[in-house]
Design an enzyme around this catalytic site. Structure first.
Site, mmCIF file in Angstrom:
data_model
loop_
_atom_site.group_PDB
_atom_site.id
_atom_site.type_symbol
_atom_site.label_atom_id
_atom_site.label_comp_id
_atom_site.label_asym_id
_atom_site.label_seq_id
_atom_site.Cartn_x
_atom_site.Cartn_y
_atom_site.Cartn_z
ATOM 1 N N CYS A 108 13.425 9.944 7.608
ATOM 2 C CA CYS A 108 13.166 9.508 8.977
ATOM 3 C C CYS A 108 14.427 9.583 9.821
ATOM 4 O O CYS A 108 14.356 9.825 11.018
ATOM 5 C CB CYS A 108 12.621 8.084 8.966
ATOM 6 S SG CYS A 108 13.576 6.981 7.934
ATOM 7 N N GLY B 123 2.144 4.179 13.640
ATOM 8 C CA GLY B 123 2.834 2.956 14.073
ATOM 9 C C GLY B 123 2.240 2.410 15.365
ATOM 10 O O GLY B 123 2.032 1.204 15.518
ATOM 11 N N LYS C 265 0.864 -1.182 0.000
ATOM 12 C CA LYS C 265 0.000 0.000 0.000
ATOM 13 C C LYS C 265 0.901 1.233 0.000
ATOM 14 O O LYS C 265 1.462 1.606 1.031
ATOM 15 C CB LYS C 265 -0.885 -0.022 1.251
ATOM 16 C CG LYS C 265 -2.225 0.658 1.108
ATOM 17 C CD LYS C 265 -2.184 2.154 0.924
ATOM 18 C CE LYS C 265 -1.859 2.906 2.196
ATOM 19 N NZ LYS C 265 -1.627 4.355 1.941
ATOM 20 N N GLU D 291 9.034 0.827 11.240
ATOM 21 C CA GLU D 291 10.144 1.770 11.091
ATOM 22 C C GLU D 291 9.516 3.147 11.165
ATOM 23 O O GLU D 291 8.791 3.542 10.262
ATOM 24 C CB GLU D 291 10.875 1.509 9.776
ATOM 25 C CG GLU D 291 12.260 2.078 9.780
ATOM 26 C CD GLU D 291 12.308 3.432 9.125
ATOM 27 O OE1 GLU D 291 12.205 4.439 9.870
ATOM 28 O OE2 GLU D 291 12.425 3.488 7.908
ATOM 29 N N GLU E 218 9.848 15.468 15.788
ATOM 30 C CA GLU E 218 10.234 15.287 14.388
ATOM 31 C C GLU E 218 9.520 16.342 13.536
ATOM 32 O O GLU E 218 8.301 16.436 13.559
ATOM 33 C CB GLU E 218 9.827 13.883 13.930
ATOM 34 C CG GLU E 218 10.187 13.615 12.487
ATOM 35 C CD GLU E 218 9.970 12.162 12.075
ATOM 36 O OE1 GLU E 218 8.846 11.654 12.267
ATOM 37 O OE2 GLU E 218 10.923 11.549 11.578
ATOM 38 N N GLY F 171 6.489 4.782 8.594
ATOM 39 C CA GLY F 171 5.712 6.010 8.612
ATOM 40 C C GLY F 171 5.785 6.680 9.967
ATOM 41 O O GLY F 171 6.774 6.521 10.689
ATOM 42 N N SER F 172 4.720 7.380 10.330
ATOM 43 C CA SER F 172 4.759 8.169 11.556
ATOM 44 C C SER F 172 4.642 7.276 12.794
ATOM 45 O O SER F 172 4.036 6.201 12.757
ATOM 46 C CB SER F 172 3.616 9.178 11.545
ATOM 47 O OG SER F 172 2.378 8.509 11.503
ATOM 48 N N THR F 173 5.204 7.749 13.876
ATOM 49 C CA THR F 173 5.131 7.030 15.145
ATOM 50 C C THR F 173 3.673 6.902 15.586
ATOM 51 O O THR F 173 3.257 5.867 16.120
ATOM 52 C CB THR F 173 5.977 7.752 16.207
ATOM 53 O OG1 THR F 173 7.338 7.764 15.741
ATOM 54 C CG2 THR F 173 5.931 7.061 17.551
HETATM 55 P P1 NAI Z 1 1.507 8.422 8.002
HETATM 56 O O1 NAI Z 1 2.168 7.583 9.027
HETATM 57 O O2 NAI Z 1 0.079 8.795 8.185
HETATM 58 O O3 NAI Z 1 1.629 7.722 6.564
HETATM 59 C C1 NAI Z 1 2.440 6.624 6.253
HETATM 60 C C2 NAI Z 1 1.636 5.546 5.564
HETATM 61 O O4 NAI Z 1 0.698 4.996 6.474
HETATM 62 C C3 NAI Z 1 0.825 6.021 4.364
HETATM 63 O O5 NAI Z 1 0.839 5.017 3.378
HETATM 64 C C4 NAI Z 1 -0.578 6.165 4.952
HETATM 65 O O6 NAI Z 1 -1.596 6.043 3.990
HETATM 66 C C5 NAI Z 1 -0.613 4.998 5.914
HETATM 67 N N1 NAI Z 1 -1.568 5.113 7.010
HETATM 68 C C6 NAI Z 1 -2.093 6.227 7.580
HETATM 69 N N2 NAI Z 1 -2.923 5.916 8.580
HETATM 70 C C7 NAI Z 1 -2.954 4.577 8.663
HETATM 71 C C8 NAI Z 1 -3.617 3.639 9.517
HETATM 72 N N3 NAI Z 1 -4.429 4.033 10.502
HETATM 73 N N4 NAI Z 1 -3.397 2.321 9.333
HETATM 74 C C9 NAI Z 1 -2.559 1.902 8.365
HETATM 75 N N5 NAI Z 1 -1.917 2.723 7.520
HETATM 76 C C10 NAI Z 1 -2.094 4.055 7.672
HETATM 77 O O7 NAI Z 1 2.382 9.725 7.860
HETATM 78 P P2 NAI Z 1 1.909 11.177 7.316
HETATM 79 O O8 NAI Z 1 0.626 11.570 7.946
HETATM 80 O O9 NAI Z 1 1.990 11.174 5.856
HETATM 81 O O10 NAI Z 1 3.053 12.100 7.929
HETATM 82 C C11 NAI Z 1 2.962 12.575 9.256
HETATM 83 C C12 NAI Z 1 4.317 12.595 9.912
HETATM 84 O O11 NAI Z 1 4.840 11.301 10.002
HETATM 85 C C13 NAI Z 1 5.375 13.376 9.161
HETATM 86 O O12 NAI Z 1 5.322 14.731 9.447
HETATM 87 C C14 NAI Z 1 6.627 12.726 9.665
HETATM 88 O O13 NAI Z 1 7.015 13.314 10.884
HETATM 89 C C15 NAI Z 1 6.238 11.297 9.915
HETATM 90 N N6 NAI Z 1 6.649 10.391 8.822
HETATM 91 C C16 NAI Z 1 7.699 9.541 9.022
HETATM 92 C C17 NAI Z 1 8.125 8.724 8.007
HETATM 93 C C18 NAI Z 1 9.272 7.804 8.166
HETATM 94 O O14 NAI Z 1 9.905 7.448 7.186
HETATM 95 N N7 NAI Z 1 9.569 7.344 9.366
HETATM 96 C C19 NAI Z 1 7.516 8.759 6.681
HETATM 97 C C20 NAI Z 1 6.370 9.634 6.578
HETATM 98 C C21 NAI Z 1 5.989 10.430 7.619
#
Ligand code: NAI
Ligand code: MG
Length: 495
Positions: A308, A257, A200, A274, A406, A252-254
């Site tokens: 990240c 996670g 996804k 991660e 972050e 993705g985001s903590t």
């Molecule tokens: P996010 O964690 O919401 O998005 C990452 C992925 O998770 C996307 O594919 C999203 O569609 C999916 N997702 C969202 N909610 C979900 C749920 N309840 N269950 C399963 N999958 C879900 O991150 P977002 O909102 O785009 O960014 C917010 C903050 O997260 C950023 O400002 C940054 O600080 C952090 N982040 C960290 C990343 C990393 O590589 N560790 C990558 C992206 C964001």
């Protein structure tokens, strides 16, 4: 003569001088075809959507123009993908490793052959500079497939004394900062170990994952081995909650996670996470300062700070603080912000309007808490699109929000320290633990400090360097599990 006297910074007016120099534009000329609308990739073909999710637009963040429509995956779409993956599992898992390897090698080669197209697509869908997508993201994505193809027939050696079996159907949810590379990090080890996948991609950057799906079909990967379902967090949640999924891998985001960890608890599903970071980059007075300044820039301004493991907390030994800050100002003024398709661009567009708003909120919070904002880059910005000039804060207290949370943007918090002991304590004073950087000329110091930093990766006299053979992952709230290397295979096998 003391070190300070020897290298006392000259006050140069580079910050204003450099912005007067103009390069001619060097636009990337490769044109990429994009269909007006995409379905999901399920069972080896593009289908759907079913279940009423409809479509939404993926936007080019540098122009705010929609590029195409992609499907919003419903529970029915996810269910179809999981079924396809389940159906494909016995045959794929039963193939001899060296046969699976042939497919994975083919994917790697096809990524290389279509590299320029993928780089352009990555840049227009996500906003990162073409120089990075071309020289970092796409070559590394190919390298991950090559590396893991090599393991497919050697799993018995990787886990000597065991008979490694695949885990089953893997649900893999990835973010928007390295879209194709994260897809490769997830798919390559899973496929090598005989698993099948439902991937996804993030809602703002689905296009290279869909091209990768096309590549899977091109190389004749058996239908259902890789499935790609697009959509937002609701689609991600449907993957997490589907009872037919054996393992979840999330980057993705903590915040998300933690939700996923709660959803998976007690289900018997395997999980690797991660998550975020607030990684320290530590500069000692005996470091090569010019080299370290390049490392600072690489650490936080690379990919607009959408990394990240970004080196977002800079700790500089007090005796060289003024020199480092002055050199950083000069270097920062020369960074070129703007059109991501221009080959001279250092800093591209912020991935989305939401992320830009997040970054701006943090910058305002930093100023409101009394830190001093340095925004010396005066490069002209395009009229449309989501842009953020690189900046850094001095006068930062450890309690400040910009030192703790972050930001995920090109914003650095600069702090100082006196002794190595203080550097270690302050570097470790964070709920995160993804990465760290150490800059010093002294070998003994390098090893002592690296050993005591609580971070999954420690870079020594460099920053943000990745290799498929080297495991990546965090401590504490940065997540658990490793990706890459021998260690990364562990989460995709049952022993
Ligand atoms: P996010 O964690 O919401 O998005 C990452 C992925 O998770 C996307 O594919 C999203 O569609 C999916 N997702 C969202 N909610 C979900 C749920 N309840 N269950 C399963 N999958 C879900 O991150 P977002 O909102 O785009 O960014 C917010 C903050 O997260 C950023 O400002 C940054 O600080 C952090 N982040 C960290 C990343 C990393 O590589 N560790 C990558 C992206 C964001
Ligand atoms: Mg987009």
């Amino acid at each position: 003569m003391t070190r300070q006297a020897a290298s006392a910074p000259r006050r140069l007016d580079f910050a204003t001088e450099l912005t007067r120099w103009e390069y001619a534009a060097a636009p990337e000329t490769t044109k990429v075809e994009i269909a007006p609308r995409y379905g999901h990739f399920i069972g080896g073909e593009f289908v759907g959507p079913i279940g009423g999710g409809g479509h939404f637009a993926s936007v080019n963040p540098a122009t705010e123009q929609p590029l195409c429509e992609v499907a919003q995956g419903s529970e029915a779409d996810v269910d179809a993908a999981v079924r396809a993956a389940r159906d494909a599992l016995p045959a794929w898992a039963g193939l001899p490793g060296k046969e699976r390897a042939k497919y994975i090698y083919r994917i790697a080669r096809r990524i290389q052959e279509r590299a320029r197209e993928l780089a352009v697509l990555e840049t227009i869908d996500g906003g990162k500079p073409i120089r990075e997508s071309r020289d970092v993201d796409i070559p590394l994505a190919a390298a991950h497939f090559f590396y893991h193809a090599g393991w497919a027939d050697k799993l018995g050696f990787a886990f000597a004394g065991h008979e490694p079996k695949p885990v089953g159907v893997c649900g893999q949810i990835i973010p928007w900062n390295f879209p194709l590379l994260m897809a490769a990090w997830k798919l390559a080890p899973a496929l090598a170990c005989g698993n099948t996948c439902v991937l996804k991609p993030a809602e703002t950057t689905p296009l290279t994952a869909l091209r990768l799906a096309e590549i899977c079909a091109e190389v004749g990967l058996p239908p259902g081995v890789v499935n790609v379902v697009t959509g937002d967090g609701r689609t991600g949640a449907a993957v997490v909650n589907h009872p037919g999924v054996d393992k979840i891998a999330f980057t993705g985001s903590t915040e998300v996670g933690k939700k996923i960890a709660a959803a998976v608890a007690g289900t018997g599903k395997r999980l690797t996470l991660e998550l975020g970071g607030k990684s320290p980059n530590i500069i000692f007075e005996d470091a090569s300062i010019d080299q370290a300044v390049e490392g600072i820039v690489e650490g936080i301004y690379f990919n607009q700070g959408h990394v990240c493991c970004a080196g977002s907390r800079l700790f500089v030994q007090e005796s060289v603080l003024d020199e480092v800050v002055e050199k950083l100002r000069i270097r920062m003024a020369s960074l070129r912000v703007g059109d991501p398709l221009d080959k001279n661009t250092d800093i591209g567009a912020i991935n989305s309007m939401q992320q830009l708003a997040t970054i701006r909120r943090y910058v305002e919070a930093g100023v409101a808490e009394g830190a001093r904002l340095h925004e010396v880059n005066g490069h002209p910005l395009p009229d449309r699109g989501y842009w953020c000039r690189p900046s850094f804060f001095t006068g930062v207290q450890p309690s400040h929000v910009v030192a703790r949370e972050e930001i995920f943007g090109p914003v650095l918090a600069v702090m100082s320290f006196r002794t190595p002991e203080e550097a270690i304590t302050r570097a470790n004073n964070t709920p995160y633990g993804l990465a760290a950087g150490v800059w010093t000329d002294k070998g003994s110091k390098i090893f002592e400090i690296a050993r005591r930093l609580k971070a999954g990766v420690v870079w020594l006299n460099t920053y943000n360097k990745f290799d498929p053979a080297s495991p990546f992952g965090g401590f504490k709230e940065s997540g658990f599990g490793r990706e890459g290397g021998l260690q990364g295979l562990r989460s995709y096998v049952q022993l």
